[in-house]
Design an enzyme around this catalytic site. Structure first.
Site, PDB file in Angstrom:
ATOM      1  N   LYS A   1       8.426   1.018   2.262  1.00  0.00           N
ATOM      2  CA  LYS A   1       9.024   0.783   0.939  1.00  0.00           C
ATOM      3  C   LYS A   1       8.476   1.795  -0.066  1.00  0.00           C
ATOM      4  CE  LYS A   1       5.409  -2.632   0.326  1.00  0.00           C
ATOM      5  NZ  LYS A   1       5.006  -4.012   0.537  1.00  0.00           N
TER       6      LYS A   1
ATOM      7  N   TYR B   1      -6.243  18.246 -25.606  1.00  0.00           N
ATOM      8  CA  TYR B   1      -5.982  17.237 -26.641  1.00  0.00           C
ATOM      9  C   TYR B   1      -7.250  16.477 -26.991  1.00  0.00           C
ATOM     10  CZ  TYR B   1      -0.859  17.548 -26.180  1.00  0.00           C
ATOM     11  OH  TYR B   1       0.442  17.948 -26.185  1.00  0.00           O
TER      12      TYR B   1
HETATM   13  C1  LIG Z   1       3.977  -4.015   1.448  1.00  0.00           C
HETATM   14  C2  LIG Z   1       3.965  -5.040   2.500  1.00  0.00           C
HETATM   15  C3  LIG Z   1       3.251  -4.804   3.683  1.00  0.00           C
HETATM   16  C4  LIG Z   1       2.315  -3.652   3.857  1.00  0.00           C
HETATM   17  O1  LIG Z   1       1.122  -3.912   3.150  1.00  0.00           O
HETATM   18  P1  LIG Z   1      -0.141  -2.930   3.128  1.00  0.00           P
HETATM   19  O2  LIG Z   1      -1.157  -3.686   2.341  1.00  0.00           O
HETATM   20  O3  LIG Z   1       0.312  -1.703   2.407  1.00  0.00           O
HETATM   21  O4  LIG Z   1      -0.533  -2.667   4.511  1.00  0.00           O
HETATM   22  C5  LIG Z   1       3.380  -5.744   4.695  1.00  0.00           C
HETATM   23  N1  LIG Z   1       4.156  -6.851   4.535  1.00  0.00           N
HETATM   24  C6  LIG Z   1       4.825  -7.111   3.398  1.00  0.00           C
HETATM   25  C7  LIG Z   1       5.631  -8.336   3.290  1.00  0.00           C
HETATM   26  C8  LIG Z   1       4.746  -6.225   2.338  1.00  0.00           C
HETATM   27  O5  LIG Z   1       5.405  -6.496   1.196  1.00  0.00           O
END
Ligand SMILES: *Cc1c(COP(=O)(O)O)cnc(C)c1O
Length: 347
Positions: free
Chosen positions: A37, A247
């Protein structure tokens, strides 16, 4: 369109990505998937998917249907799940794309029953995080009867800590597993994999650790850095002792200094909290960040980097665990905040 090189690039180490996945797969016991994602945590979901699929990864997870659509067409034998389920406006995508929704509520279950044409789905059970998913008592009342459930999931809330919540979620998930038939069961993210084989079930879903994040101490030494941001030096200047940089004039040269101004800033996810602790390297020389981070520019003290010139590339200090400690940002934010202006290239 002419191809214009960006003065900002992200080097992505495919061998490190695959090595991290193999380590996580070995710890998982059973199958190991990948959370891709947020555009593969900022690295580029397509590239991540291609390299991991070539290494044998078969199960991928995105958050939304737009993210799923961007990955079409899928390679042969690859499965894609959409973690955020199916809202009303998602149904056209959900019916036409070769991806499964992860049903999160009774409303979504009803929607899928009505319009899902009997296709397989995944289901998320909330075992105590109170984010997405059906409560066990909702799932057990027969609400899921007749659905073709490919993967039954739950998600750990505190796996990165030694919290009693881990064992309690594990017990809750085991109880649900006894009663709800699915082809596979999946609980662990990156940190959950580090908790041990009990948490592995049939399929794990690491994200962070694939990309070089250290979710728990158990992973230290095994997980390799994958993402290497690099910025081009736009200008080198001599700053006389007593003058300031940037800045707010927050940094004063204690000696006459050579300062390298590089093409990167908070608009590229290099946030202002790196001031005071950030840095870069060039040919094994350290260049501490000086002054404030601007929107598109940042300055480094290059006094000890003899030979550095305009147009050279600086490698940002971006060891995720270390930089997270120093900056106060999470390792997740360090990855997913990397903006769109980097040329991403795989090595
Ligand atoms: C994002 C997510 C993962 C992966 O999690 P990490 O902590 O990045 O390993 C796994 N399962 C679900 C449901 C997620 O939303």
């Amino acid at each position: 369109m002419i191809d214009i090189a960006s003065p900002l690039r992200l080097r992505i180490d495919s061998a490190a990505l695959v090595s991290n996945w193999r380590w996580l797969a070995a710890q998982s016991g059973q199958a190991c998937g990948a959370a891709i994602k947020a555009d593969g945590y900022g690295l580029g979901a397509r590239g991540v998917m291609r390299h991991l699929a070539a290494a044998g990864c078969r199960d991928f997870f995105v958050a939304t249907w737009a993210e799923a659509a961007a990955l079409m067409p899928l390679a042969e034998g690859v499965s894609l799940s959409v973690l955020h389920g199916v809202g009303k406006s998602d149904m056209i995508a959900a019916r036409t794309l070769p991806a499964r929704p992860v049903l999160n509520s009774l409303e979504q279950v009803a929607r899928w029953r009505e319009a899902g044409e009997g296709k397989p789905c995944d289901v998320m059970i909330d075992t105590g995080m109170n984010r997405l998913g059906l409560r066990p008592e909702e799932a057990l009342g027969g609400a899921l009867d007749g659905l073709v459930i490919e993967t039954l999931l739950s998600h750990l809330a505190s796996a990165d800590e030694d919290s009693p919540q881990n064992a309690s979620q594990l017990a809750a998930f085991r109880a649900v597993r006894e009663q709800i038939p699915a082809r596979r069961y999946s609980l662990a993210n990156s940190a959950g994999i580090c908790l041990g084989a009990d948490y592995g079930f049939d399929l794990t879903r690491p994200g962070l650790a694939l990309y070089g994040g250290i979710p728990r101490e158990e992973a230290r030494g095994a997980i390799r850095q994958v993402a290497f941001p690099e910025a081009r030096v736009l200008q080198l200047r001599e700053v006389p002792a007593g003058e300031t940089v940037g800045y707010g004039a927050t940094w004063t040269a204690q000696r006459t200094s050579r300062v390298a101004v590089a093409n990167m800033g908070y608009a590229d996810g290099y946030l202002r909290c790196h001031a005071g602790s950030g840095g870069a390297t060039w040919r094994a020389r350290d260049l501490p960040l000086v002054g404030r981070v601007s929107m598109d520019l940042v300055a480094f003290d290059a006094s000890d980097a003899d030979g550095l010139g305009e147009g050279d590339w600086l490698a940002l200090d971006y060891d995720l665990a270390q930089v997270a400690d120093r900056s106060g940002l999470s390792q997740y934010e360090l990855l997913t905040g990397l903006g769109t202006r980097y040329d991403r290239y795989w090595i």
